[in-house]
Design a protein around this motif. Sequence first.
Motif, PDB file in Angstrom:
ATOM      1  N   ARG A  43     -13.496   7.064  15.679  1.00 33.34           N
ATOM      2  CA  ARG A  43     -12.879   8.388  14.931  1.00 33.34           C
ATOM      3  C   ARG A  43     -11.478   7.777  14.522  1.00 33.34           C
ATOM      4  NH1 ARG A  43     -13.880  11.949  19.385  1.00 33.34           N
ATOM      5  NH2 ARG A  43     -11.777  11.352  19.682  1.00 33.34           N
ATOM      6  N   VAL A  44     -10.894   8.308  13.300  1.00 33.21           N
ATOM      7  CA  VAL A  44      -9.652   7.876  12.749  1.00 33.21           C
ATOM      8  C   VAL A  44      -8.915   9.306  12.524  1.00 33.21           C
ATOM      9  CG1 VAL A  44      -8.337   6.710  11.098  1.00 33.21           C
ATOM     10  CG2 VAL A  44     -10.643   5.988  11.569  1.00 33.21           C
ATOM     11  N   MET A  45      -7.700   9.489  13.179  1.00 38.18           N
ATOM     12  CA  MET A  45      -6.943  10.625  12.949  1.00 38.18           C
ATOM     13  C   MET A  45      -5.797  10.371  12.278  1.00 38.18           C
ATOM     14  SD  MET A  45      -7.033  12.845  16.512  1.00 38.18           S
ATOM     15  CE  MET A  45      -6.507  11.322  17.280  1.00 38.18           C
ATOM     16  N   LEU A  46      -5.150  11.009  11.293  1.00 40.54           N
ATOM     17  CA  LEU A  46      -4.007  10.600  10.681  1.00 40.54           C
ATOM     18  C   LEU A  46      -2.885  11.311  11.339  1.00 40.54           C
ATOM     19  CD1 LEU A  46      -2.714   9.168   8.047  1.00 40.54           C
ATOM     20  CD2 LEU A  46      -3.237  11.275   6.801  1.00 40.54           C
ATOM     21  N   LEU A  47      -2.101  10.825  12.015  1.00 38.41           N
ATOM     22  CA  LEU A  47      -0.886  11.771  12.792  1.00 38.41           C
ATOM     23  C   LEU A  47       0.156  11.676  12.085  1.00 38.41           C
ATOM     24  CD1 LEU A  47      -1.120   9.820  15.955  1.00 38.41           C
ATOM     25  CD2 LEU A  47      -2.652  11.835  15.479  1.00 38.41           C
ATOM     26  N   HIS A  48       0.214  10.847  10.989  1.00 37.76           N
ATOM     27  CA  HIS A  48       1.650  11.211  10.311  1.00 37.76           C
ATOM     28  C   HIS A  48       1.495  10.575   8.774  1.00 37.76           C
ATOM     29  CE1 HIS A  48       6.008  10.936   9.053  1.00 37.76           C
ATOM     30  NE2 HIS A  48       5.390   9.783   8.322  1.00 37.76           N
ATOM     31  N   ASP A  49       1.501  11.287   7.697  1.00 37.86           N
ATOM     32  CA  ASP A  49       1.219  10.857   6.305  1.00 37.86           C
ATOM     33  C   ASP A  49       2.628  10.611   5.690  1.00 37.86           C
ATOM     34  OD1 ASP A  49       0.003  10.564   3.904  1.00 37.86           O
ATOM     35  OD2 ASP A  49      -0.590  12.728   3.600  1.00 37.86           O
ATOM     36  N   ILE A  50       2.479   9.796   4.586  1.00 40.58           N
ATOM     37  CA  ILE A  50       3.581   9.546   3.780  1.00 40.58           C
ATOM     38  C   ILE A  50       4.374  10.975   3.180  1.00 40.58           C
ATOM     39  CG2 ILE A  50       3.051   7.131   3.168  1.00 40.58           C
ATOM     40  CD1 ILE A  50       2.478   8.097   0.550  1.00 40.58           C
ATOM     41  N   ASP A  51       5.346  10.900   2.953  1.00 44.13           N
ATOM     42  CA  ASP A  51       6.119  11.916   2.546  1.00 44.13           C
ATOM     43  C   ASP A  51       5.400  12.587   1.619  1.00 44.13           C
ATOM     44  OD1 ASP A  51       7.920  11.471   4.325  1.00 44.13           O
ATOM     45  OD2 ASP A  51       9.512  10.881   3.098  1.00 44.13           O
ATOM     46  N   LEU A  52       5.016  13.845   1.547  1.00 44.09           N
ATOM     47  CA  LEU A  52       4.539  14.592   0.320  1.00 44.09           C
ATOM     48  C   LEU A  52       4.953  14.627  -1.270  1.00 44.09           C
ATOM     49  CD1 LEU A  52       3.295  17.896   2.569  1.00 44.09           C
ATOM     50  CD2 LEU A  52       1.989  16.012   1.705  1.00 44.09           C
ATOM     51  N   ASP A  53       6.458  14.667  -0.947  1.00 46.47           N
ATOM     52  CA  ASP A  53       7.252  14.427  -2.476  1.00 46.47           C
ATOM     53  C   ASP A  53       6.964  12.841  -3.014  1.00 46.47           C
ATOM     54  OD1 ASP A  53       8.994  12.991  -0.687  1.00 46.47           O
ATOM     55  OD2 ASP A  53      10.448  14.438  -1.161  1.00 46.47           O
ATOM     56  N   MET A  54       6.470  11.980  -2.394  1.00 44.78           N
ATOM     57  CA  MET A  54       6.027  10.621  -2.777  1.00 44.78           C
ATOM     58  C   MET A  54       4.954  10.567  -3.799  1.00 44.78           C
ATOM     59  SD  MET A  54       6.846   7.181  -0.596  1.00 44.78           S
ATOM     60  CE  MET A  54       7.803   6.208  -1.262  1.00 44.78           C
ATOM     61  N   ASP A  55       5.036  10.355  -4.975  1.00 47.08           N
ATOM     62  CA  ASP A  55       4.138  10.345  -5.792  1.00 47.08           C
ATOM     63  C   ASP A  55       3.493   8.876  -6.114  1.00 47.08           C
ATOM     64  OD1 ASP A  55       2.550  10.890  -8.128  1.00 47.08           O
ATOM     65  OD2 ASP A  55       4.087  11.514  -9.495  1.00 47.08           O
ATOM     66  N   LEU A  56       2.258   9.100  -5.768  1.00 45.63           N
ATOM     67  CA  LEU A  56       1.461   7.764  -5.963  1.00 45.63           C
ATOM     68  C   LEU A  56       0.958   7.324  -7.081  1.00 45.63           C
ATOM     69  CD1 LEU A  56      -0.087   7.425  -2.137  1.00 45.63           C
ATOM     70  CD2 LEU A  56       2.020   6.488  -2.962  1.00 45.63           C
ATOM     71  N   ARG A  57       0.589   8.560  -7.844  1.00 38.48           N
ATOM     72  CA  ARG A  57      -0.105   8.482  -9.164  1.00 38.48           C
ATOM     73  C   ARG A  57       0.226   7.085  -9.993  1.00 38.48           C
ATOM     74  NH1 ARG A  57       0.581  14.230 -11.220  1.00 38.48           N
ATOM     75  NH2 ARG A  57       2.513  13.963 -10.428  1.00 38.48           N
ATOM     76  N   GLY A  58      -0.751   6.454 -10.251  1.00 34.93           N
ATOM     77  CA  GLY A  58      -0.771   5.214 -11.199  1.00 34.93           C
ATOM     78  C   GLY A  58      -0.101   4.081 -10.514  1.00 34.93           C
ATOM     79  N   ARG A  59       0.148   4.097  -9.214  1.00 37.84           N
ATOM     80  CA  ARG A  59       0.846   3.084  -8.380  1.00 37.84           C
ATOM     81  C   ARG A  59       0.011   2.055  -7.657  1.00 37.84           C
ATOM     82  NH1 ARG A  59       6.481   4.992  -5.928  1.00 37.84           N
ATOM     83  NH2 ARG A  59       6.728   2.780  -5.780  1.00 37.84           N
ATOM     84  N   THR A  60       0.369   0.715  -7.341  1.00 37.29           N
ATOM     85  CA  THR A  60      -0.563   0.033  -6.416  1.00 37.29           C
ATOM     86  C   THR A  60       0.104   0.050  -5.114  1.00 37.29           C
ATOM     87  OG1 THR A  60      -1.181  -1.427  -8.122  1.00 37.29           O
ATOM     88  CG2 THR A  60      -0.970  -2.165  -5.921  1.00 37.29           C
ATOM     89  N   VAL A  61      -0.670   0.477  -3.953  1.00 37.26           N
ATOM     90  CA  VAL A  61      -0.163   0.620  -2.521  1.00 37.26           C
ATOM     91  C   VAL A  61      -0.658  -0.642  -2.178  1.00 37.26           C
ATOM     92  CG1 VAL A  61      -0.820   1.720  -0.330  1.00 37.26           C
ATOM     93  CG2 VAL A  61      -0.456   2.823  -2.442  1.00 37.26           C
ATOM     94  N   ILE A  62       0.231  -1.258  -1.324  1.00 38.77           N
ATOM     95  CA  ILE A  62      -0.172  -2.491  -0.426  1.00 38.77           C
ATOM     96  C   ILE A  62      -0.073  -2.012   0.949  1.00 38.77           C
ATOM     97  CG2 ILE A  62       0.707  -4.696   0.499  1.00 38.77           C
ATOM     98  CD1 ILE A  62       2.470  -4.751  -2.334  1.00 38.77           C
ATOM     99  N   LEU A  63      -1.422  -1.811   1.743  1.00 39.32           N
ATOM    100  CA  LEU A  63      -1.404  -1.056   2.949  1.00 39.32           C
ATOM    101  C   LEU A  63      -1.605  -2.165   4.001  1.00 39.32           C
ATOM    102  CD1 LEU A  63      -2.298   1.616   4.252  1.00 39.32           C
ATOM    103  CD2 LEU A  63      -4.678   1.019   3.553  1.00 39.32           C
ATOM    104  N   ILE A  64      -0.513  -2.217   4.801  1.00 39.29           N
ATOM    105  CA  ILE A  64      -0.234  -3.299   5.837  1.00 39.29           C
ATOM    106  C   ILE A  64      -0.655  -2.802   7.182  1.00 39.29           C
ATOM    107  CG2 ILE A  64       1.398  -5.034   6.759  1.00 39.29           C
ATOM    108  CD1 ILE A  64       3.020  -4.425   4.158  1.00 39.29           C
TER     109      ILE A  64
END
Length: 182
Positions: A83-104
């Motif tokens: 099971r995976v739980m998200l304990l902390h998300d990135i800030d809600l005001d961070m707009d990801l639309r159209g961007r490339t995320v490098i997930l590390i």
Amino acid sequence: MARASTAMKPLIDARRIAKRVGEIAQKIARSVPAEERPIAVVVLQGSFIFAADVLRRLPSGYPIDVAFVRCQSYGSGTVSSGRVMLLHDIDLDMDLRGRTVILIDDILDTGLTLEYLTAHLQRRGAARVVLCVLLARKKTKARIAADFTGFRIGGQFVVGYGLDFDGKYRQLPYIAVLPHKH
Ligand code: IMP
Ligand code: MG
């Protein structure tokens, strides 16, 4: 008082790690152009050392934002809970639309964590999610593969360079196989 344990034998030593980290940073900078407005999403806690090192090897003029998520898929043992739980998300005001995320992340094991996070970041608008992991299992049932992988390892449970067993050993400057004494 707990006794300091004797040094563990490195599976991957600090020099090899540093060399590979530099190569990965170069590949990232080459394959994710500035126009894609890259944002590094660091998966806590296991990848904090790897991510800090990769980020510091990127070209100084490379425009990249940094954000953090925290996930949990393991309890205190060495086997995935599935099971995976998200304990902390990135800030809600961070707009990801159209961007490339490098997930590390530290290690691609069952792949559940990165599958879950990829879907989550896409839901938040990311145009592209690029996976960068320090380690990946050679034999895996994972349904996803990383774009950048530091090292492929067998089935051993490893610690050090950010990876823990029960919260311990993250501080080791190398990667070691956990001895069977636990
Ligand atoms: P997943 O199974 O791909 O979702 O892996 C999730 C997490 O399990 C990783 O981010 C690590 O935190 C942890 N993990 C898997 N294998 C190991 C290991 O050998 N040592 C330490 N942590 C591990
Ligand atoms: Mg962990």
